[in-house]
Design an enzyme around this catalytic site. Structure first.
Site, PDB file in Angstrom:
ATOM      1  N   GLY A 156      -8.396  19.465  20.720  1.00 16.24           N
ATOM      2  CA  GLY A 156      -7.894  20.821  20.514  1.00 16.24           C
ATOM      3  C   GLY A 156      -8.496  21.716  21.582  1.00 16.24           C
ATOM      4  O   GLY A 156      -8.829  21.256  22.681  1.00 16.24           O
ATOM      5  N   GLY A 157      -8.708  22.949  21.252  1.00 17.49           N
ATOM      6  CA  GLY A 157      -9.282  23.877  22.219  1.00 17.49           C
ATOM      7  C   GLY A 157     -10.803  23.782  22.314  1.00 17.49           C
ATOM      8  O   GLY A 157     -11.414  24.441  23.142  1.00 17.49           O
TER       9      GLY A 157
ATOM     10  N   LYS B 212      11.105  -4.989   9.291  1.00 17.02           N
ATOM     11  CA  LYS B 212      10.025  -4.915   8.294  1.00 17.02           C
ATOM     12  C   LYS B 212       8.819  -4.320   9.000  1.00 17.02           C
ATOM     13  O   LYS B 212       8.589  -4.599  10.177  1.00 17.02           O
ATOM     14  CB  LYS B 212       9.649  -6.319   7.827  1.00 17.02           C
ATOM     15  CG  LYS B 212      10.647  -6.986   6.927  1.00 17.02           C
ATOM     16  CD  LYS B 212      10.041  -8.304   6.482  1.00 17.02           C
ATOM     17  CE  LYS B 212      10.978  -9.045   5.565  1.00 17.02           C
ATOM     18  NZ  LYS B 212      10.379 -10.324   5.134  1.00 17.02           N
TER      19      LYS B 212
ATOM     20  N   GLN C 262       0.787  -1.245   0.000  1.00 17.69           N
ATOM     21  CA  GLN C 262       0.000   0.000   0.000  1.00 17.69           C
ATOM     22  C   GLN C 262       0.818   1.295   0.000  1.00 17.69           C
ATOM     23  O   GLN C 262       0.501   2.222  -0.738  1.00 17.69           O
ATOM     24  CB  GLN C 262      -0.958  -0.002   1.211  1.00 17.69           C
ATOM     25  CG  GLN C 262      -1.947   1.134   1.167  1.00 17.69           C
ATOM     26  CD  GLN C 262      -3.033   1.102   2.226  1.00 17.69           C
ATOM     27  OE1 GLN C 262      -3.688   2.086   2.477  1.00 17.69           O
ATOM     28  NE2 GLN C 262      -3.246  -0.042   2.855  1.00 17.69           N
TER      29      GLN C 262
ATOM     30  N   GLU D 255       1.384  -1.456   8.314  1.00 20.46           N
ATOM     31  CA  GLU D 255       0.547  -0.361   8.840  1.00 20.46           C
ATOM     32  C   GLU D 255       0.488  -0.255  10.370  1.00 20.46           C
ATOM     33  O   GLU D 255       0.845   0.750  10.962  1.00 20.46           O
ATOM     34  CB  GLU D 255      -0.871  -0.561   8.277  1.00 20.46           C
ATOM     35  CG  GLU D 255      -1.939   0.330   8.861  1.00 20.46           C
ATOM     36  CD  GLU D 255      -1.772   1.774   8.460  1.00 20.46           C
ATOM     37  OE1 GLU D 255      -1.722   2.060   7.271  1.00 20.46           O
ATOM     38  OE2 GLU D 255      -1.692   2.637   9.359  1.00 20.46           O
TER      39      GLU D 255
ATOM     40  N   PHE E 164      10.484  -1.974  -0.647  1.00 22.04           N
ATOM     41  CA  PHE E 164      10.797  -3.327  -0.203  1.00 22.04           C
ATOM     42  C   PHE E 164      11.382  -3.293   1.200  1.00 22.04           C
ATOM     43  O   PHE E 164      11.690  -2.223   1.749  1.00 22.04           O
ATOM     44  CB  PHE E 164      11.769  -3.999  -1.176  1.00 22.04           C
ATOM     45  CG  PHE E 164      11.151  -4.237  -2.520  1.00 22.04           C
ATOM     46  CD1 PHE E 164       9.994  -5.005  -2.635  1.00 22.04           C
ATOM     47  CD2 PHE E 164      11.703  -3.680  -3.665  1.00 22.04           C
ATOM     48  CE1 PHE E 164       9.397  -5.205  -3.875  1.00 22.04           C
ATOM     49  CE2 PHE E 164      11.117  -3.885  -4.901  1.00 22.04           C
ATOM     50  CZ  PHE E 164       9.955  -4.647  -5.005  1.00 22.04           C
TER      51      PHE E 164
ATOM     52  N   ASN F 237      12.161  -9.833 -13.508  1.00 17.91           N
ATOM     53  CA  ASN F 237      12.977 -10.258 -12.371  1.00 17.91           C
ATOM     54  C   ASN F 237      14.358  -9.623 -12.495  1.00 17.91           C
ATOM     55  O   ASN F 237      15.212 -10.141 -13.220  1.00 17.91           O
ATOM     56  CB  ASN F 237      13.092 -11.785 -12.353  1.00 17.91           C
ATOM     57  CG  ASN F 237      13.971 -12.242 -11.197  1.00 17.91           C
ATOM     58  OD1 ASN F 237      14.498 -11.424 -10.439  1.00 17.91           O
ATOM     59  ND2 ASN F 237      14.143 -13.544 -11.062  1.00 17.91           N
TER      60      ASN F 237
ATOM     61  N   ASP G  10       0.464   3.501   6.068  1.00 16.89           N
ATOM     62  CA  ASP G  10       0.641   3.134   4.656  1.00 16.89           C
ATOM     63  C   ASP G  10       0.390   4.304   3.704  1.00 16.89           C
ATOM     64  O   ASP G  10       1.310   4.952   3.227  1.00 16.89           O
ATOM     65  CB  ASP G  10      -0.311   1.991   4.304  1.00 16.89           C
ATOM     66  CG  ASP G  10       0.213   0.649   4.807  1.00 16.89           C
ATOM     67  OD1 ASP G  10       1.409   0.542   5.086  1.00 16.89           O
ATOM     68  OD2 ASP G  10      -0.585  -0.278   4.903  1.00 16.89           O
TER      69      ASP G  10
HETATM   70  N1  CAO Z   1      11.632 -10.004  -8.977  1.00 17.03           N
HETATM   71  C1  CAO Z   1      12.326 -10.792  -8.136  1.00 17.03           C
HETATM   72  N2  CAO Z   1      12.330 -10.632  -6.791  1.00 17.03           N
HETATM   73  C2  CAO Z   1      11.580  -9.636  -6.315  1.00 17.03           C
HETATM   74  C3  CAO Z   1      10.837  -8.776  -7.120  1.00 17.03           C
HETATM   75  C4  CAO Z   1      10.886  -8.993  -8.526  1.00 17.03           C
HETATM   76  N3  CAO Z   1      10.203  -8.234  -9.378  1.00 17.03           N
HETATM   77  N4  CAO Z   1      10.206  -7.884  -6.344  1.00 17.03           N
HETATM   78  C5  CAO Z   1      10.541  -8.171  -5.078  1.00 17.03           C
HETATM   79  N5  CAO Z   1      11.371  -9.235  -5.047  1.00 17.03           N
HETATM   80  C6  CAO Z   1      11.974  -9.853  -3.884  1.00 17.03           C
HETATM   81  C7  CAO Z   1      12.766  -8.906  -3.023  1.00 17.03           C
HETATM   82  O1  CAO Z   1      13.994  -8.630  -3.609  1.00 17.03           O
HETATM   83  C8  CAO Z   1      12.884  -9.713  -1.736  1.00 17.03           C
HETATM   84  O2  CAO Z   1      13.924 -10.684  -1.910  1.00 17.03           O
HETATM   85  P1  CAO Z   1      15.083 -10.932  -0.824  1.00 17.03           P
HETATM   86  O3  CAO Z   1      14.436 -10.892   0.521  1.00 17.03           O
HETATM   87  O4  CAO Z   1      15.566 -12.280  -1.196  1.00 17.03           O
HETATM   88  O5  CAO Z   1      16.089  -9.891  -0.997  1.00 17.03           O
HETATM   89  C9  CAO Z   1      11.572 -10.502  -1.718  1.00 17.03           C
HETATM   90  O6  CAO Z   1      10.993 -10.348  -3.005  1.00 17.03           O
HETATM   91  C10 CAO Z   1      10.577 -10.052  -0.682  1.00 17.03           C
HETATM   92  O7  CAO Z   1      10.353  -8.646  -0.745  1.00 17.03           O
HETATM   93  P2  CAO Z   1      10.023  -7.863   0.559  1.00 17.03           P
HETATM   94  O8  CAO Z   1      11.106  -8.127   1.522  1.00 17.03           O
HETATM   95  O9  CAO Z   1       9.748  -6.447   0.288  1.00 17.03           O
HETATM   96  O10 CAO Z   1       8.638  -8.557   0.991  1.00 17.03           O
HETATM   97  P3  CAO Z   1       8.224  -9.179   2.384  1.00 17.03           P
HETATM   98  O11 CAO Z   1       6.926  -9.827   2.127  1.00 17.03           O
HETATM   99  O12 CAO Z   1       9.276 -10.018   2.996  1.00 17.03           O
HETATM  100  O13 CAO Z   1       8.002  -7.900   3.295  1.00 17.03           O
HETATM  101  C11 CAO Z   1       7.124  -5.746   3.865  1.00 17.03           C
HETATM  102  C12 CAO Z   1       6.928  -7.028   3.048  1.00 17.03           C
HETATM  103  C13 CAO Z   1       6.024  -4.781   3.441  1.00 17.03           C
HETATM  104  C14 CAO Z   1       7.013  -6.074   5.348  1.00 17.03           C
HETATM  105  C15 CAO Z   1       8.504  -5.142   3.556  1.00 17.03           C
HETATM  106  O14 CAO Z   1       8.614  -5.005   2.175  1.00 17.03           O
HETATM  107  C16 CAO Z   1       8.772  -3.824   4.216  1.00 17.03           C
HETATM  108  O15 CAO Z   1       9.008  -3.737   5.416  1.00 17.03           O
HETATM  109  N6  CAO Z   1       8.780  -2.749   3.376  1.00 17.03           N
HETATM  110  C17 CAO Z   1       9.130  -1.412   3.829  1.00 17.03           C
HETATM  111  C18 CAO Z   1       8.021  -0.763   4.590  1.00 17.03           C
HETATM  112  C19 CAO Z   1       6.722  -0.789   3.841  1.00 17.03           C
HETATM  113  O16 CAO Z   1       6.567  -0.218   2.794  1.00 17.03           O
HETATM  114  N7  CAO Z   1       5.751  -1.425   4.473  1.00 17.03           N
HETATM  115  C20 CAO Z   1       4.366  -1.182   4.151  1.00 17.03           C
HETATM  116  C21 CAO Z   1       3.836  -1.919   3.107  1.00 17.03           C
HETATM  117  S1  CAO Z   1       2.173  -1.411   2.949  1.00 17.03           S
HETATM  118  O17 CAO Z   1       1.433  -2.204   4.190  1.00 17.03           O
END
Ligand code: CAO
Length: 422
Positions: free
Chosen positions: A254-255, A137, A17, A140, A97, A73, A169
């Protein structure tokens, strides 16, 4: 009609999001937004909370309209080459990410900046660089807890509470839009791109500014006069003040004291309520409106300080006045007296509101395969143009178009597809 961001190329390397909300807004304002998604998988929200089997979920379609989709990818050698070509041609790259994920792909900020010194790189993380939690990581609700929202939301006798509003988000995405547009203006002057980072914790804290105000007032005087806990009551019915900002229930904050008050039908309708604000300078009209003209000049009621010890008795009397009025009827009376108020609207009422359709805030969108659905349109209204909201792309819908544009032949695209690079 030419849109303000027309010609701005955005690589949307985001998911869920926070990132998609940012790039969607840029797309509405005319940017050419290309979503880069993992081949065969795509943004996880395509599959989350589906209402129709096998079709992109509303979670995805409502955050990715007006974009194109490329399956890619960038971890493969060929994928890296394509990604580098795209970066060289782009104005903006946005990612959200997990910490370190983009670096692990080989796309550090230094590398991106070298590939295209004019590019603006927008990045969302849970915590800012240099923070001791910067490796976490974040979703929201995690951000709402870390940003001071949860500890100050809810009732005094309940636990910290999460807001339904996407403070962590979408709000972070909106902050990033501001940062990216600022960096684009800066680039006009310097010719240089820069990294724009917004953490979800910071974006929440920015909206909890008045709670930090309250903490400092509490540090100094030991109470907060607009909270239900003031004056400190012996029975502790509304909680007591400690050294931290308490949860204020539905207090105005607020006030101007306010509360959510019952209207006709509240026994069966969970949203038969209005928000009523006691704005000090309309105290006299309030008294007139609710049939208590004698309160207007009564020293026990005339000032906010005088009212606060029995504020809930005042609200109870207003509820008696509201008992035979629906929330809409009540607002229709109160608006004539200039009293700040509104009905508590359910999501169904928002969904069906003719007002919100007329203002373009709730819009019907046509989506390939799905057909029609509703989304929240632009909350920002311009006199010079009206953003028009289109459907979200199917996964990889524009892969061929984008690769052809980069000079790849049909055969090469087929090879890349077989190797699952795209
Ligand atoms: N091709 C190949 N790999 C891809 C890709 C693509 N097009 N897009 C993403 N990936 C891979 C990433 O490189 C990552 O790989 P590694 O961990 O091996 O390096 C993997 O997919 C997972 O991506 P991620 O770490 O972003 O996803 P997650 O599910 O583990 O975590 C989240 C999700 C949201 C917790 C994390 O991305 C995060 O903390 N993001 C920053 C804060 C944020 O924006 N959070 C809010 C999201 S909205 O609720």
């Amino acid at each position: 009609m030419s849109l303000p961001l027309e010609g701005i190329k955005v690589l949307d390397f985001t998911a869920v999001q926070a990132g998609p909300a940012c790039t969607q807004l840029l797309a509405w304002f005319g940017a050419d937004v290309l979503k880069i998604e993992r081949p065969g998988v795509g943004d996880v929200t395509r599959r989350q909370l589906r209402d129709i089997e096998d079709l992109d979920a509303l979670y995805f379609t409502m955050l990715n309209s007006n974009k194109k989709s490329l399956e890619l990818n960038p971890k493969s050698a060929d994928g890296k080459e394509i990604m580098e070509k795209l970066i060289r041609e782009a104005d903006v790259l946005v990612e959200n990410f997990a910490p370190g994920a983009l670096d692990r792909m080989g796309f550090t900020w230094e590398h991106i900046h070298k590939l295209n010194p004019r590019l603006i790189f927008g990045s969302v993380k849970g915590f800012s660089d240099g923070h001791s939690y910067s490796d976490l990581k974040v979703y929201e609700n995690v951000a709402q807890c870390a940003g001071g929202s949860a500890s100050t939301t809810g009732f005094w006798d309940g636990p910290p509470t999460i807001s339904a509003a996407a403070l962590g988000d979408s709000n972070t995405g909106m902050h990033l839009v501001i940062g990216i547009l600022t960096a684009l203006i800066s680039r006009e002057k310097t010719g240089k791109g820069q990294k724009v980072a917004v953490s979800m914790q910071d974006a929440v804290i920015n909206l909890c500014r008045v709670k930090l105000r309250d903490q400092q007032r509490l540090d100094k005087v030991g109470y907060l006069e607009e909270y239900p806990q003031y004056p400190v009551r012996a029975d502790g019915e509304f909680g007591t003040f400690s050294d931290v900002v308490p949860r204020g229930g539905n207090a105005g904050g607020g006030g101007q004291p306010g509360w959510i008050l019952k209207c006709k039908g509240w026994e069966t309708d969970p949203n038969a309520y209005i928000y009523f604000t006691i704005q000090d300078h309309v105290w006299e009209p309030i008294c007139k409106a609710i049939g208590k003209p004698e309160w207007a000049n009564d020293p026990a009621y005339m000032t906010p300080r005088a009212r606060q010890p029995h504020i809930f008795e005042i609200f109870a009397d207003i509820e008696k006045w509201l008992a035979d009025k629906t929330k809409f009827e009540a607002v229709d009376v109160l608006r004539k007296f200039d009293i700040p108020c509104a009905p508590v609207l359910s999501m169904k009422e928002i969904e069906e509101s003719p007002d919100l359709r007329a203002t373009g805030t709730i819009v019907e969108v046509e989506q390939k395969k799905r057909g029609k659905y509703l989304t929240v349109g632009s909350p920002i209204k311009f006199s010079g143009f009206k953003p028009s909201i289109t459907g979200a792309p199917l996964l990889g819908e524009h892969t061929d178009e984008v690769l052809t544009g980069l000079g790849y032949s049909k055969d090469k695209i087929q090879q890349l597809r077989e190797a699952k690079v795209v």
